[in-house]
Design an enzyme around this catalytic site. Structure first.
Site, PDB file in Angstrom:
ATOM      1  N   SER A  10      48.533  42.672  39.413  1.00  0.00           N
ATOM      2  CA  SER A  10      49.042  43.521  38.165  1.00  0.00           C
ATOM      3  C   SER A  10      48.571  44.824  38.889  1.00  0.00           C
ATOM      4  CB  SER A  10      47.425  43.678  37.476  1.00  0.00           C
ATOM      5  OG  SER A  10      47.001  45.164  36.755  1.00  0.00           O
ATOM      6  N   HIS A  35      52.102  41.620  36.708  1.00  0.00           N
ATOM      7  CA  HIS A  35      51.455  41.876  35.527  1.00  0.00           C
ATOM      8  C   HIS A  35      51.387  43.399  35.071  1.00  0.00           C
ATOM      9  CE1 HIS A  35      48.803  40.092  32.681  1.00  0.00           C
ATOM     10  NE2 HIS A  35      47.658  41.735  33.224  1.00  0.00           N
ATOM     11  N   ASP A  37      49.714  46.305  33.455  1.00  0.00           N
ATOM     12  CA  ASP A  37      49.139  46.386  31.636  1.00  0.00           C
ATOM     13  C   ASP A  37      49.038  47.563  31.418  1.00  0.00           C
ATOM     14  OD1 ASP A  37      46.544  44.192  32.224  1.00  0.00           O
ATOM     15  OD2 ASP A  37      46.476  44.737  34.588  1.00  0.00           O
ATOM     16  N   MET A  39      47.816  50.210  28.103  1.00  0.00           N
ATOM     17  CA  MET A  39      46.469  50.170  27.589  1.00  0.00           C
ATOM     18  C   MET A  39      46.620  51.595  26.645  1.00  0.00           C
ATOM     19  SD  MET A  39      43.862  49.589  30.462  1.00  0.00           S
ATOM     20  CE  MET A  39      43.809  48.155  31.397  1.00  0.00           C
ATOM     21  N   HIS A  68      51.225  42.915  29.292  1.00  0.00           N
ATOM     22  CA  HIS A  68      49.859  42.893  28.587  1.00  0.00           C
ATOM     23  C   HIS A  68      49.553  43.612  27.904  1.00  0.00           C
ATOM     24  CE1 HIS A  68      45.275  42.187  29.478  1.00  0.00           C
ATOM     25  NE2 HIS A  68      46.031  41.901  28.417  1.00  0.00           N
ATOM     26  N   MET A  70      47.499  46.048  25.484  1.00  0.00           N
ATOM     27  CA  MET A  70      46.294  46.488  25.370  1.00  0.00           C
ATOM     28  C   MET A  70      45.631  47.091  24.433  1.00  0.00           C
ATOM     29  SD  MET A  70      44.101  45.270  28.500  1.00  0.00           S
ATOM     30  CE  MET A  70      45.786  45.290  29.774  1.00  0.00           C
ATOM     31  N   MET A 139      40.333  36.873  28.990  1.00  0.00           N
ATOM     32  CA  MET A 139      40.125  37.844  29.485  1.00  0.00           C
ATOM     33  C   MET A 139      38.586  37.354  29.870  1.00  0.00           C
ATOM     34  SD  MET A 139      42.653  39.616  28.951  1.00  0.00           S
ATOM     35  CE  MET A 139      41.174  40.872  30.649  1.00  0.00           C
ATOM     36  N   ASP A 177      42.573  36.580  33.552  1.00  0.00           N
ATOM     37  CA  ASP A 177      42.572  37.831  33.609  1.00  0.00           C
ATOM     38  C   ASP A 177      41.372  38.636  33.841  1.00  0.00           C
ATOM     39  OD1 ASP A 177      44.102  40.502  34.177  1.00  0.00           O
ATOM     40  OD2 ASP A 177      44.967  40.524  32.203  1.00  0.00           O
TER      41      ASP A 177
HETATM   42  C1  DX5 Z   1      41.670  44.468  32.715  1.00  0.00           C
HETATM   43  C2  DX5 Z   1      43.838  44.083  32.881  1.00  0.00           C
HETATM   44  C3  DX5 Z   1      43.375  43.084  33.673  1.00  0.00           C
HETATM   45  C4  DX5 Z   1      43.134  43.962  35.428  1.00  0.00           C
HETATM   46  C5  DX5 Z   1      42.737  43.022  36.713  1.00  0.00           C
HETATM   47  O1  DX5 Z   1      41.850  45.353  31.314  1.00  0.00           O
HETATM   48  O2  DX5 Z   1      43.581  43.289  32.328  1.00  0.00           O
HETATM   49  O3  DX5 Z   1      44.940  43.173  34.134  1.00  0.00           O
HETATM   50  O4  DX5 Z   1      43.122  45.151  35.754  1.00  0.00           O
HETATM   51  O5  DX5 Z   1      42.870  43.688  37.579  1.00  0.00           O
HETATM   52  P1  DX5 Z   1      41.276  43.764  38.728  1.00  0.00           P
HETATM   53  O6  DX5 Z   1      42.273  41.835  39.120  1.00  0.00           O
HETATM   54  O7  DX5 Z   1      40.951  44.165  39.608  1.00  0.00           O
HETATM   55  O8  DX5 Z   1      39.810  42.449  37.299  1.00  0.00           O
HETATM   56 ZN    ZN Z   2      45.807  42.451  32.162  1.00  0.00          ZN
END
Ligand code: DX5
Ligand code: ZN
Length: 221
Positions: A10, A35, A37, A39, A68, A70, A139, A177
């Site tokens: 990620s 990956h 993320d 948000m 991903h 979120m 998750m 994840d």
């Molecule tokens: C959490 C994310 C993950 C996360 C992974 O909200 O979806 O992808 O950042 O990072 P680590 O491996 O540091 O938990």
């Molecule tokens: Zn993620």
């Protein structure tokens, strides 16, 4: 490491002042997917990146981009992320009231479709959507931030999901994840996961990005 296991670092934990270098390091380390993320400050407390970053990453790598989302109302943003170069798009079950329609939209946009569930959402909530997705994401932390400790109770959810996919005869990826590192990667695989997302354990590894990816790979039998 069995070929069916995928390591998906990620970039949430990457150094954004030199993102290109970090992406090239992931390629050199033979990471399987990247990956990303996304948000929105609504579905989760944090705000990160959007289609602009996905498009920038796409320009410098051929690795599959595993996006991903979120975010609330993910259906409104599927086309933007697909156009930016996402290969796989995962939305949260808790963020979408018409999940089946969103999954169809992801596939119509030419991407593989995934559904993620937060730690409090039981495996059974995914049963009706399993035949329509390419991947489910368990998750293993509450989404929003990298670097959190994994919630061990999630292994049972992974096991339950793998039993459900076996019973239904559907061949889908199960991704974990959050908080994945060399100490727990094999536990994830034993429970039935085959895609491991890892942020801090890759990017903050004392031996650098290559060392982080290699440590995960070496931890798997
Ligand atoms: C959490 C994310 C993950 C996360 C992974 O909200 O979806 O992808 O950042 O990072 P680590 O491996 O540091 O938990
Ligand atoms: Zn993620």
């Amino acid at each position: 490491m069995p070929a069916s296991i995928k390591i998906a670092p990620s970039i949430l934990s990457a150094d954004f002042t030199r993102l290109g270098d970090d992406i090239r390091a992931l390629e050199a380390a033979r990471a399987d997917w990247i990956h990303i993320d996304v948000m929105d400050g609504r579905f989760v407390p944090n705000i990160t990146m959007g289609p602009l970053i996905v498009a920038a990453v796409k320009r410098i790598t051929t690795l599959p981009l595993d996006v991903h989302l979120m975010i609330v109302q993910p259906d409104a943003h599927i086309v933007a992320f697909a156009d930016a170069g996402a290969d796989r798009i995962t939305v949260h079950l808790e963020a979408d009231t018409n999940l089946h329609r969103t999954i169809s939209a992801i596939r119509e946009a030419g991407c593989s479709a995934g559904v993620a569930v937060n730690p409090h959402t039981p495996a059974i909530a995914l049963e009706a959507i399993l035949p329509y997705v390419d991947m489910v994401t368990v998750m293993t932390v509450n989404p929003g931030f990298g670097g959190q400790a994994l919630i061990a109770g999630m292994w049972e959810k992974v096991r339950a999901l793998r039993r459900m996919t076996d019973v239904l005869g559907v061949h889908i990826d199960i991704q974990v994840d959050g908080g994945i590192n060399a100490d727990n990667a094999q536990m994830a695989v034993n429970a039935g996961a085959n895609v491991l997302v890892a942020g801090s354990s890759v990017f903050k590894h004392p031996d650098g990005i290559a060392g982080g990816v290699e440590a995960l790979r070496d931890a798997l039998i």
